[in-house]
Design a protein around this motif. Structure first.
Motif, PDB file in Angstrom:
ATOM      1  N   ASN A 214     -18.959  -3.393  -4.055  1.00  0.00           N
ATOM      2  CA  ASN A 214     -18.825  -2.100  -4.565  1.00  0.00           C
ATOM      3  C   ASN A 214     -20.293  -1.559  -5.276  1.00  0.00           C
ATOM      4  OD1 ASN A 214     -15.987  -1.324  -4.463  1.00  0.00           O
ATOM      5  ND2 ASN A 214     -15.688  -3.214  -5.100  1.00  0.00           N
ATOM      6  N   ASN A 215     -21.068  -2.432  -5.053  1.00  0.00           N
ATOM      7  CA  ASN A 215     -22.527  -1.842  -5.665  1.00  0.00           C
ATOM      8  C   ASN A 215     -22.772  -1.416  -6.844  1.00  0.00           C
ATOM      9  OD1 ASN A 215     -25.277  -1.264  -4.854  1.00  0.00           O
ATOM     10  ND2 ASN A 215     -25.007   0.860  -4.333  1.00  0.00           N
ATOM     11  N   ILE A 216     -22.117  -2.197  -7.718  1.00  0.00           N
ATOM     12  CA  ILE A 216     -22.019  -2.175  -9.101  1.00  0.00           C
ATOM     13  C   ILE A 216     -23.226  -3.058  -9.837  1.00  0.00           C
ATOM     14  CG2 ILE A 216     -20.813  -2.440 -11.265  1.00  0.00           C
ATOM     15  CD1 ILE A 216     -18.226  -2.018  -9.703  1.00  0.00           C
ATOM     16  N   HIS A 217     -24.291  -2.369 -10.260  1.00  0.00           N
ATOM     17  CA  HIS A 217     -25.255  -2.992 -11.011  1.00  0.00           C
ATOM     18  C   HIS A 217     -25.689  -2.539 -12.267  1.00  0.00           C
ATOM     19  CE1 HIS A 217     -25.750  -4.929  -6.796  1.00  0.00           C
ATOM     20  NE2 HIS A 217     -25.729  -3.856  -6.296  1.00  0.00           N
ATOM     21  N   ASN A 218     -26.650  -3.015 -12.823  1.00  0.00           N
ATOM     22  CA  ASN A 218     -27.352  -2.522 -14.037  1.00  0.00           C
ATOM     23  C   ASN A 218     -26.136  -2.346 -15.026  1.00  0.00           C
ATOM     24  OD1 ASN A 218     -29.727  -2.756 -12.829  1.00  0.00           O
ATOM     25  ND2 ASN A 218     -29.375  -0.846 -11.861  1.00  0.00           N
ATOM     26  N   ILE A 219     -25.020  -2.958 -15.464  1.00  0.00           N
ATOM     27  CA  ILE A 219     -23.985  -2.685 -16.238  1.00  0.00           C
ATOM     28  C   ILE A 219     -24.260  -4.162 -17.292  1.00  0.00           C
ATOM     29  CG2 ILE A 219     -22.775  -1.033 -15.539  1.00  0.00           C
ATOM     30  CD1 ILE A 219     -20.511  -2.868 -14.796  1.00  0.00           C
ATOM     31  N   LYS A 220     -24.260  -4.138 -18.302  1.00  0.00           N
ATOM     32  CA  LYS A 220     -24.356  -5.423 -19.271  1.00  0.00           C
ATOM     33  C   LYS A 220     -23.122  -6.471 -18.980  1.00  0.00           C
ATOM     34  CE  LYS A 220     -26.742  -2.670 -22.881  1.00  0.00           C
ATOM     35  NZ  LYS A 220     -26.484  -2.202 -24.432  1.00  0.00           N
ATOM     36  N   GLY A 221     -22.045  -6.054 -18.851  1.00  0.00           N
ATOM     37  CA  GLY A 221     -20.984  -7.087 -18.871  1.00  0.00           C
ATOM     38  C   GLY A 221     -19.641  -6.727 -19.266  1.00  0.00           C
ATOM     39  N   THR A 222     -18.719  -7.572 -19.596  1.00  0.00           N
ATOM     40  CA  THR A 222     -17.650  -6.874 -20.070  1.00  0.00           C
ATOM     41  C   THR A 222     -17.341  -6.692 -21.652  1.00  0.00           C
ATOM     42  OG1 THR A 222     -15.012  -6.850 -19.789  1.00  0.00           O
ATOM     43  CG2 THR A 222     -16.331  -9.005 -19.839  1.00  0.00           C
ATOM     44  N   ALA A 223     -16.499  -5.528 -22.039  1.00  0.00           N
ATOM     45  CA  ALA A 223     -16.274  -5.671 -23.582  1.00  0.00           C
ATOM     46  C   ALA A 223     -14.920  -6.375 -23.533  1.00  0.00           C
ATOM     47  CB  ALA A 223     -16.106  -3.970 -23.816  1.00  0.00           C
ATOM     48  N   VAL A 224     -14.520  -6.623 -24.749  1.00  0.00           N
ATOM     49  CA  VAL A 224     -13.158  -7.213 -24.819  1.00  0.00           C
ATOM     50  C   VAL A 224     -12.463  -6.481 -25.899  1.00  0.00           C
ATOM     51  CG1 VAL A 224     -12.333  -9.527 -25.690  1.00  0.00           C
ATOM     52  CG2 VAL A 224     -14.315  -9.485 -24.504  1.00  0.00           C
ATOM     53  N   ASN A 225     -11.311  -6.444 -25.565  1.00  0.00           N
ATOM     54  CA  ASN A 225     -10.453  -5.324 -26.423  1.00  0.00           C
ATOM     55  C   ASN A 225      -9.303  -6.433 -27.068  1.00  0.00           C
ATOM     56  OD1 ASN A 225     -11.043  -2.606 -25.849  1.00  0.00           O
ATOM     57  ND2 ASN A 225     -10.681  -3.512 -23.667  1.00  0.00           N
ATOM     58  N   VAL A 226      -9.376  -6.325 -28.341  1.00  0.00           N
ATOM     59  CA  VAL A 226      -8.377  -7.317 -29.173  1.00  0.00           C
ATOM     60  C   VAL A 226      -7.461  -5.984 -29.901  1.00  0.00           C
ATOM     61  CG1 VAL A 226      -8.169  -8.669 -31.183  1.00  0.00           C
ATOM     62  CG2 VAL A 226     -10.152  -9.041 -29.754  1.00  0.00           C
ATOM     63  N   GLN A 227      -6.116  -6.104 -29.475  1.00  0.00           N
ATOM     64  CA  GLN A 227      -5.065  -5.215 -29.512  1.00  0.00           C
ATOM     65  C   GLN A 227      -3.858  -5.850 -30.046  1.00  0.00           C
ATOM     66  OE1 GLN A 227      -4.222  -2.693 -26.300  1.00  0.00           O
ATOM     67  NE2 GLN A 227      -3.743  -0.863 -27.780  1.00  0.00           N
ATOM     68  N   THR A 228      -3.092  -5.124 -30.939  1.00  0.00           N
ATOM     69  CA  THR A 228      -1.845  -5.590 -31.572  1.00  0.00           C
ATOM     70  C   THR A 228      -0.930  -5.415 -30.321  1.00  0.00           C
ATOM     71  OG1 THR A 228      -2.205  -4.551 -33.636  1.00  0.00           O
ATOM     72  CG2 THR A 228       0.027  -5.267 -33.095  1.00  0.00           C
ATOM     73  N   MET A 229      -0.173  -6.751 -30.233  1.00  0.00           N
ATOM     74  CA  MET A 229       0.835  -6.692 -29.004  1.00  0.00           C
ATOM     75  C   MET A 229       2.140  -5.861 -29.366  1.00  0.00           C
ATOM     76  SD  MET A 229       0.343  -8.699 -26.477  1.00  0.00           S
ATOM     77  CE  MET A 229       2.046  -9.015 -25.947  1.00  0.00           C
ATOM     78  N   VAL A 230       2.492  -5.297 -28.479  1.00  0.00           N
ATOM     79  CA  VAL A 230       3.805  -4.492 -28.323  1.00  0.00           C
ATOM     80  C   VAL A 230       4.424  -4.888 -27.341  1.00  0.00           C
ATOM     81  CG1 VAL A 230       3.089  -2.320 -29.669  1.00  0.00           C
ATOM     82  CG2 VAL A 230       2.967  -2.484 -27.109  1.00  0.00           C
ATOM     83  N   PHE A 231       6.074  -5.057 -27.537  1.00  0.00           N
ATOM     84  CA  PHE A 231       6.822  -5.905 -26.421  1.00  0.00           C
ATOM     85  C   PHE A 231       7.698  -5.210 -25.677  1.00  0.00           C
ATOM     86  CE2 PHE A 231       5.421  -8.369 -30.227  1.00  0.00           C
ATOM     87  CZ  PHE A 231       4.657  -9.543 -29.765  1.00  0.00           C
TER      88      PHE A 231
END
Length: 859
Positions: A214-231
């Motif tokens: 997909n020609n995705i370049h020059n991005i740093k990496g992934t963020a990580v989302n820490v979120q309260t679970m809902v069920f």
């Protein structure tokens, strides 16, 4: 705000670079007052540090812990608490959406004691959460194959409290056997390892492959989302779901999606359960449906695009877990964008800027039914040279192709590589696959002009001499069915279902708007009246390249051309050329007739002559009989014309210098055609440009220009007419760029052949680059295939020098580009920036180029 952490209350949708798309949108929804579970985002830059150090720093761990404590205060829940536990989801989210490519962990925070306490209220819910967590943690963090967990779970016919307790114990035993450690009971231990695992998944095989294709370049990496679970699985009033604000297949404005009761998000994504249509919510929970409906369309207005939303209902309460621009078919994309414009949600500028070139291209080609693709067996991949899809019997040559077509079968032509001799087979085939060749190879260039799907340079293909081919791990005979997608470069086993793609009305509506804002003129490469009609249908402003060698591919014409090539004296060559003259004249007449008064640029004969000569014993014998030359002598002549490096050999203007009668014949044919067209249409003023290819020295140009000018002058004088004919140069060599000021003095226009210029500058064979360009991309040597996207640092610098030198002599000299780069978005932007007047590309790429030009005009 922390150095590496931003809470949902602190962020916004403009912070995608550091928060990733998911985190930025969660923050945006939070600040809009929408029901989003509490949480925070660890920045993409932290992922970069993790990739370097392979661990979380103590500082970051402490910062994470502080933010968990903030969530605990705001939710009145605590991580590790037995009485009121805080459970978390840990999810990835890069700046550019990469669905399913990286890892997620749900229900983090549960352990033996917490599960036991929760089970006092609802044992099925509690132990199912724990079972899910051990399985997901073991798979994602520790790499235990999911199949091993599934085998344990599937061994139970009934899932109840007792079976869940047994499953949990069996999961722990599996975990210990695989990891040589007991399953930890410390939630913070789980939290840090889960975050590390999500960051590590940035470099997993599927994520890397996805970014490459997909020609995705020059991005740093992934963020990580820490979120309260809902069920969504807590009770019968709970559910999980996904919905779109518009139908992603048709573009129709409707709430489109699915809901699954008493389930978690992974259940609906994994396809392990059968969900219900989102409309089923109307009858079951009408007030929740109305709330969801309202929020979805408010988000669409806010983001000014169709939205893909994940939601959870926990005990009759709605929560939004994600929103992003939804994936859609090309046809749906055009309709959605046009409808958003008509509804006043987006402006004309926004309509043009957010319409994707791939959607414009994809709207013109047949594709496979998505359901059949999901069930299909992929057998190979290659470079996606020309979009669209095809199904057919395998044929390896012209004879097989024509035989199958004559008997009513569709054909996919499979070759090592194609040559001019294959043109009839290529014309009759539904699609073409080659084991060799690159994005500007013969197969790629010709099929794009034809609008046929094509895959080139497939390392998964091995062709032997017994009319069979090995694709992937399976051997196929001639006549076996395969399916191919030139859009994705994928080859499938058997017959997939094709869906006809009609050109939607929005296609023309959007392009008509784009035409009004073009900054650079868009022309087309076209060699036949059919090609010209296609180009004009897509609103090309003329023809920037007619490759005259393509006019000789017909079986009868190629024989005349072969006889001309084999003539060893100018007298015999003239006899052969005299036979070709009326054929060429009729060809040019038909081109002029189709093109009208728009500019048309005819390139004189360019390729190495030996390419038109036969190489098989049967074809040599046939030419021998027709030409009255013995097989022995014919083989000698063919051998004499062979070149070690033909792309740098006897071709282009060098043919005109050696055999000026060839270019004289072509000039005369053009004049005959022009006169015939003028006599029939005296009110139409033809606008003809004649182009001399592969010029390397000023003297070459002067000699051939004088020859051509003399032919034109004599013809005009004899017939008492005057034509608007300009003589220009095609610059394809580095030396020509460096003497562009001298060339400009003797040229009425300059067109850059960037395919050959790239080849000559980089020293890369455009037909063989596929064998190593992927390695170069993975190592960051070249971000893009230089034959698809212009190499701005090298080839681009030569173009800049040439433009500056030429314009220093003739400031208004028309200059442009013809070649595959003329249809590439990034390249077009570069060409416009350095002052080119036009680009010329394949007819089917004209709409993309128009859209790109309009975007430049709006930016």
């Amino acid at each position: 705000m922390s150095t590496f952490i931003t809470t949902f209350k602190e962020g916004n949708k403009e912070m995608k670079q550091q928060l990733g798309g998911k985190g930025a949108n969660l923050a945006e929804m939070t600040n809009l007052g929408y029901p989003v579970p509490n949480g925070f985002t660890i920045h993409t830059s932290a992922c970069s540090l993790y990739q370097r150090d392979q661990k979380l720093s103590d500082t970051l761990k402490n910062d994470i812990k502080k933010h968990i404590q903030t969530i605990e205060r705001e939710t009145n829940k605590n991580l590790g608490s037995k009485s009121n536990p805080l459970l978390l989801s840990i999810r990835s989210g890069a700046e550019i959406s990469m669905p399913g490519m990286m890892d997620t962990i749900l229900n983090l925070g549960i352990n033996d004691e917490i599960a036991y306490e929760l089970a006092k209220k609802d044992p099925l819910f509690a132990y199912d959460l724990y079972r899910r967590f051990i399985q997901m943690y073991g798979n994602v963090v520790k790499g235990i194959p999911m199949e091993k967990f599934d085998k344990i779970y599937d061994s139970f016919d009934t899932i109840n409290t007792d079976s869940l307790l047994t499953i949990i114990n069996d999961y722990k035993s599996l975990y210990q056997a695989e990891t040589k450690e007991t399953f930890s009971q410390n939630p913070y231990h789980h939290l840090y390892e889960a975050i590390e695992s999500v960051m590590a998944s940035w470099g997993n095989e599927r994520a890397v492959y996805y970014r490459d294709v997909n020609n995705i370049h020059n991005i740093k990496g992934t963020a990580v989302n820490v979120q309260t679970m809902v069920f969504g699985n807590v009770d019968e009033h709970s559910a999980t779901g996904v919905c779109f604000s518009r139908n992603p297949s048709t573009g129709k404005k409707e709430l489109f999606g699915e809901i699954l009761w008493q389930a978690q998000g992974e259940d609906i994504v994994a396809g392990t359960h059968t969900p219900l249509p989102i409309q089923s919510l109307i009858s079951k929970k009408p007030e929740l449906y109305e709330q969801l409906h309202h929020l979805v369309y408010e988000l669409e207005k806010h983001y000014k695009d169709m939205q893909d939303i994940e939601f959870t209902i926990e005990s009759n309460r709605l929560y939004l877990l994600q929103t992003r621009s939804g994936k859609r078919t090309p046809q749906a994309a055009l309709k959605i964008n046009r409808d958003l414009f008509d509804e006043g949600i987006i402006s004309k500028k926004e309509l043009i800027l957010q319409t994707n070139e791939h959607d414009i291209s994809g709207a013109l080609h047949a594709e496979f039914n998505i359901d059949t693709v999901n069930l299909a067996t992929e057998i190979g991949h290659g470079m996606n040279a020309s979009p669209g899809a095809a199904v057919g019997r395998i044929a390896f040559n012209k004879e097989q192709t024509l035989d199958y077509v004559e008997n009513g079968y569709n054909v996919i032509l499979v070759r090592h590589e194609t040559s001019p001799d294959d043109i009839q087979a290529m014309d009759q085939a539904q699609g073409i696959i080659t084991a060799q060749g690159g994005m500007t190879s013969h197969a790629a260039v010709v099929t794009r002009a034809m609008g046929k799907p094509c895959i080139v340079g497939s390392n998964d293909i091995k062709i032997n001499n017994q009319n069979e081919v090995i694709i992937g791990q399976k051997t196929y005979q001639k006549g076996d069915y395969i399916s191919m997608s030139g859009t994705t470069g994928t080859i499938y086993d058997g017959k997939l279902v094709l869906e006809t793609q009609q050109k939607p009305k929005e296609f023309d509506q959007i392009l008509n708007l784009g035409n009004k804002h073009q900054t650079i003129k868009i022309l087309a490469n076209a060699d036949t009246p059919k090609d010209i009609k296609t180009a004009l249908l897509y609103d090309a402003k003329g023809i920037g390249l007619v490759r005259t060698e393509h006019m000789f591919f017909d079986e009868e014409r190629i024989r005349l051309f072969q006889q001309m090539i084999l003539s060893q004296t100018s007298e015999k060559r003239k006899i052969a050329l005299d036979k070709l003259l009326p054929v060429q004249a009729e060809d040019f007449y038909n081109l002029f007739k189709a093109n009208g008064s728009l500019p048309i640029t005819v390139r004189y004969l360019d390729p190495p002559l030996h390419e038109f000569l036969p190489n098989s014993p049967h074809a040599i014998k046939s030419l021998s009989d027709d030409s009255k030359i013995s097989v022995v002598d014919l083989k000698k002549q063919i051998q004499r014309l062979q070149e070690v490096n033909p792309m740098m050999g006897h071709r282009g203007i060098r043919l005109g210098i050696t055999y000026p009668e060839i270019y004289t014949m072509q000039t005369t044919a053009i004049l005959i055609a022009a006169l015939k067209h003028y006599n029939e249409n005296p009110t139409i003023q033809l606008n003809i440009n004649l182009m001399l290819p592969l010029v390397s020295d000023l003297k070459e140009l002067i000699i051939m220009r004088e020859t051509i000018s003399k032919t034109i002058k004599n013809y005009e004088s004899k017939h008492q007419v005057s034509f608007n004919i300009k003589i220009g140069t095609m610059i394809e060599l580095p030396r020509a760029c460096l003497i562009a000021d001298e060339i400009a003095e003797h040229s009425d226009f300059i067109s850059f052949g960037t395919n050959d210029l790239t080849q000559m500058t980089l020293g890369f064979s455009r037909d063989d680059i596929h064998s190593f360009i992927d390695d170069y991309g993975q190592k960051g040597i070249y971000k893009n295939d230089p034959f698809k996207t212009i190499d701005t640092d090298g080839v681009g610098e030569l173009l800049k020098i040439a433009v500056q030198k030429a314009r220093s002599i003739k400031p208004q000299l028309p200059m442009g580009v013809c070649g595959e780069h003329g249809g590439d978005r990034t390249s077009i932007i570069f060409f416009e920036n350095i002052g080119m007047d036009y680009v010329s590309c394949s007819p089917y790429r004209v709409p993309n180029a128009i859209l790109t030009s309009a975007k430049i005009g709006f930016q």
